[in-house]
Design a protein around this motif. Structure first.
Motif, short mmCIF file in Angstrom:
data_model
loop_
_atom_site.label_atom_id
_atom_site.label_comp_id
_atom_site.label_asym_id
_atom_site.label_seq_id
_atom_site.Cartn_x
_atom_site.Cartn_y
_atom_site.Cartn_z
N GLY B 46 8.72 7.26 -3.52
CA GLY B 46 7.64 7.68 -2.61
C GLY B 46 6.26 7.22 -3.02
O GLY B 46 5.25 7.68 -2.48
N GLY B 48 5.02 4.25 -2.65
CA GLY B 48 4.44 3.24 -1.76
C GLY B 48 4.99 1.84 -1.98
O GLY B 48 4.38 0.86 -1.56
N LYS B 49 6.16 1.71 -2.61
CA LYS B 49 6.73 0.39 -2.87
C LYS B 49 7.14 -0.30 -1.57
O LYS B 49 6.82 -1.48 -1.35
CB LYS B 49 7.95 0.51 -3.80
CG LYS B 49 7.66 1.15 -5.14
CD LYS B 49 8.85 1.17 -6.06
CE LYS B 49 10.00 2.02 -5.55
NZ LYS B 49 9.74 3.49 -5.55
N SER B 50 7.81 0.44 -0.70
CA SER B 50 8.22 -0.16 0.57
C SER B 50 6.99 -0.50 1.42
O SER B 50 6.99 -1.49 2.15
CB SER B 50 9.13 0.80 1.34
OG SER B 50 10.29 1.05 0.59
N THR B 51 5.98 0.33 1.32
CA THR B 51 4.74 0.07 2.05
C THR B 51 4.14 -1.26 1.60
O THR B 51 3.66 -2.05 2.42
CB THR B 51 3.74 1.22 1.78
OG1 THR B 51 4.37 2.44 2.12
CG2 THR B 51 2.48 1.04 2.59
N ARG B 221 2.09 8.45 -5.95
CA ARG B 221 1.22 8.32 -4.80
C ARG B 221 -0.15 8.94 -5.05
O ARG B 221 -0.19 10.05 -5.58
CB ARG B 221 1.90 9.00 -3.60
CG ARG B 221 1.58 8.34 -2.31
CD ARG B 221 2.19 9.07 -1.14
NE ARG B 221 1.56 10.36 -0.97
CZ ARG B 221 2.22 11.45 -0.66
NH1 ARG B 221 3.51 11.43 -0.51
NH2 ARG B 221 1.60 12.60 -0.51
N1 LIG Z 1 5.67 5.29 8.79
C1 LIG Z 1 5.18 6.23 7.95
N2 LIG Z 1 4.40 7.23 8.43
C2 LIG Z 1 3.92 8.17 7.61
N3 LIG Z 1 4.11 8.22 6.29
C3 LIG Z 1 4.87 7.26 5.75
C4 LIG Z 1 5.45 6.20 6.55
N4 LIG Z 1 6.16 5.39 5.74
C5 LIG Z 1 6.03 5.90 4.50
N5 LIG Z 1 5.26 7.01 4.49
C6 LIG Z 1 4.86 7.81 3.32
O1 LIG Z 1 4.18 6.95 2.44
C7 LIG Z 1 4.59 7.18 1.11
C8 LIG Z 1 5.10 5.89 0.49
O2 LIG Z 1 6.32 5.52 1.16
P1 LIG Z 1 7.20 4.27 0.69
O3 LIG Z 1 6.32 3.09 0.69
O4 LIG Z 1 8.38 4.23 1.57
O5 LIG Z 1 7.62 4.70 -0.78
P2 LIG Z 1 8.74 4.09 -1.75
O6 LIG Z 1 9.35 2.92 -1.08
O7 LIG Z 1 8.02 3.75 -3.01
O8 LIG Z 1 9.74 5.19 -2.00
C9 LIG Z 1 5.63 8.26 1.15
O9 LIG Z 1 5.04 9.48 0.77
C10 LIG Z 1 6.07 8.30 2.57
O10 LIG Z 1 6.38 9.63 2.94
#
Ligand SMILES: Nc1ncnc2c1ncn2[C@@H]1O[C@H](COP(=O)(O)OP(=O)(O)O)[C@@H](O)[C@H]1O
Ligand SMILES: [Mg+2]
Lengths: 263, 265
Positions: B46, B48-51, B221
């Protein structure tokens, strides 16, 4: 050895529904004879068959009316249902905001609108077609929209990152993955469409199996009422079988992939 | 020389429903990756890696900061990337080969050539499948393949249009330990052979250390790269290296770092 056993099991699987149906009629016949059931209450199958042979001409004529009105209503439901389903499923935002409304509409008993339809369109085939349409429309919309809207977001990302437009994504992924949902809903919708037609015919028609059964009932021809019921069952099962077959043929991957996922 | 991927002081907030504060996913985050480099990003769930992956591929726009790939500011989908995720995301109605060829139906110039040069493209896809050990599997359907095999197909699909940048988001997360190590080697060989740049997101520190030139550790985060560690183990690396003291030492260090950033959260 194993192959033979498997083949036996498969044959048993295929014949079981038939055997069960035959057994049901045999028991029915026996009960009627042994307990001397009044034929005005429940005619024995033999009497129903008798009625079917005697009245085959009107039965066939009314069956045909029910069949074509159902098919027209159902056809309209498919065309408009798929179109609206595509619109609703196109974006998740539209889907999320419209889904509860659609479910709400779907819970309204469509039969209740038949009297209104009669006032608008008079007695005849039109109310039957519209009732069949209304009752089978929503399951198609809901299924198509759900198929599109539940597309895996990551897959969408993969394609969008490559520069795919929304239309590309829909054509390559959305619509193909929605087909099993659509075919599944057609099976349900066709049986519902029969219900709609017959209900409307019992209230406001001068042809069709619903009308025939009401007429026969008021003349105390119970075996003819049941003959009409059987004709209806045959039509319903046949149409269901057609769409079940189409579903199996055209989206075999869905059965296979869900089977392997389940294994 | 400017880095191939340059993420410079990027901040991103996911706006929730109007009124609510939203989620601050990344804050003042910077990351540089050289051309041809294998970079890994590790961090708590959580963070923000995927972000980060979505930002680099142009699926999401940053609120502040700049992102450039190959010297060009990212302003929309970046077509020179390929992506793969933990879920292989196969299309079950298509054969393996048709799944691999999906990007060719989207990306130019392949899109307009595909019809005319179908045969050449098929041969190319088959050759790619062969390099990941799936020669002759092109006509099968995804459901006839194991999870590890599907993930190999997913890698091929990400690479078929010859992207310069491969983005992998926990691609081996759902596999068993043996299959995972097999796939590390598949990815390693593909990278040696084709020479693309990789950004690999993972929560497996051994995986990051085995594969990467540089491992970036992200804080909880709002995510920020807090440490970048070069992995100087000689290449080509064999699975045996993962049992050597130098390797386990690095993994230990990284583990300590992750524990630290999780404490701060
Ligand atoms: N489309 C979205 N809308 C709102 N919050 C999001 C969305 N995508 C991710 N998040 C939030 O942003 C944070 C980082 O998410 P993400 O990048 O998926 O983390 P990771 O891949 O490192 O587990 C998380 O707290 C997640 O809940
Ligand atoms: Mg993630």
């Amino acid at each position: 050895m194993n192959g033979l056993r498997n083949r036996l099991i498969r044959t048993a699987d295929a014949t079981a529904p038939l055997l069960f149906t035959v057994a049901l009629f045999v028991i029915w016949e026996v009960v009627c004879r042994v307990f001397k059931v009044d034929p005005f209450i429940l005619p024995a199958p033999s009497r129903i068959v008798e009625a079917m042979i005697r009245y085959w001409q009107p039965l066939l004529r009314h069956s045909f009316v029910t069949l074509w009105t159902t098919m027209v209503g159902f056809g309209l439901a498919v065309v408009f249902g798929v179109a609206l389903g595509l619109v609703v499923g196109w974006s998740r935002t539209i889907y999320r905001s419209l889904y509860p409304v659609m479910i709400g509409f779907n819970t309204i008993p469509k039969v209740a609108v038949v009297p209104i339809l009669v006032i608008w369109f008079g007695i005849g085939e039109v109310p039957a077609i519209i009732t069949a349409f209304l009752i089978s429309f929503f399951p198609i919309v809901v299924n198509v929209a759900t198929g599109l809207a539940t597309m895996e977001p990551e897959l969408e990302d993969v394609l969008r990152a490559l520069g795919a437009r929304k239309l590309d994504i829909m054509l390559k992924v959305g619509i193909p993955r929605t087909l099993p949902y659509l075919y599944g809903s057609l099976k349900v919708a066709i049986t519902l469409a029969f219900v709609g037609t017959v209900v409307s015919e019992t209230i406001a028609a001068n042809a069709g199996l619903g009308y025939l059964m009401v007429q026969a009932g008021s003349n105390f021809q119970m075996s003819l009422v049941f003959a009409g019921l059987i004709a209806l069952a045959i039509e319903g099962i046949a149409m269901y079988a057609v769409f079940a077959y189409v579903e199996r043929k055209s989206t075999r991957w869905a059965f296979r992939s869900s089977m392997s996922a389940g294994a | 020389m400017t880095p191939f991927v340059n993420i410079y002081r990027v901040t991103l907030t996911y706006r929730g429903s109007p009124g609510s504060a939203g989620v601050l996913a990344l804050q003042d985050n910077s990351l540089q990756v050289e051309r041809g480099e294998f970079a890994a990003v590790v961090g708590p769930s959580g963070c923000g890696k995927s972000t980060l992956m979505k930002l680099v591929t142009g699926l999401v726009r940053p609120d502040a900061g700049r992102i450039a790939v190959d010297g060009k500011e990212v302003a929309g989908p970046v077509k020179i990337v390929g992506m793969a995720f933990q879920n292989p995301n196969m299309l079950p109605w298509r054969t393996v080969l048709d799944n691999v060829m999906l990007p060719l139906e989207i990306v130019q110039p392949h899109r307009s050539r595909l019809r005319k040069e179908k045969k050449a493209y098929r041969e190319k896809a088959e050759a790619l499948l062969a390099t990941v050990g799936l020669a002759g599997f092109g006509d099968r359907y995804p459901w006839q393949l194991s999870g590890g095999m599907q993930q190999r197909v997913s890698l091929c699909r990400a690479l078929i249009h010859e992207p310069e940048l491969l983005m992998l988001d926990e691609p081996f997360g759902a596999l068993d330990a043996f299959t995972r190590e097999e796939l590390w080697c598949v990815l390693r060989d593909l990278w040696h052979k084709l020479g693309f740049t990789v950004i690999l997101v993972t929560h497996d520190l051994r995986e990051a250390t085995f594969l990467a030139d540089t491992v970036h550790v992200m804080s909880a985060r709002p995510g920020r790269i807090v440490e970048s560690r070069r992995i100087d183990l000689p290449r080509p690396r064999d699975i045996a290296v993962t049992y050597e003291p130098a390797f386990t030492g690095i993994v230990h260090d990284l583990r300590g770092k992750i524990a630290e950033v999780r404490q701060q959260a």
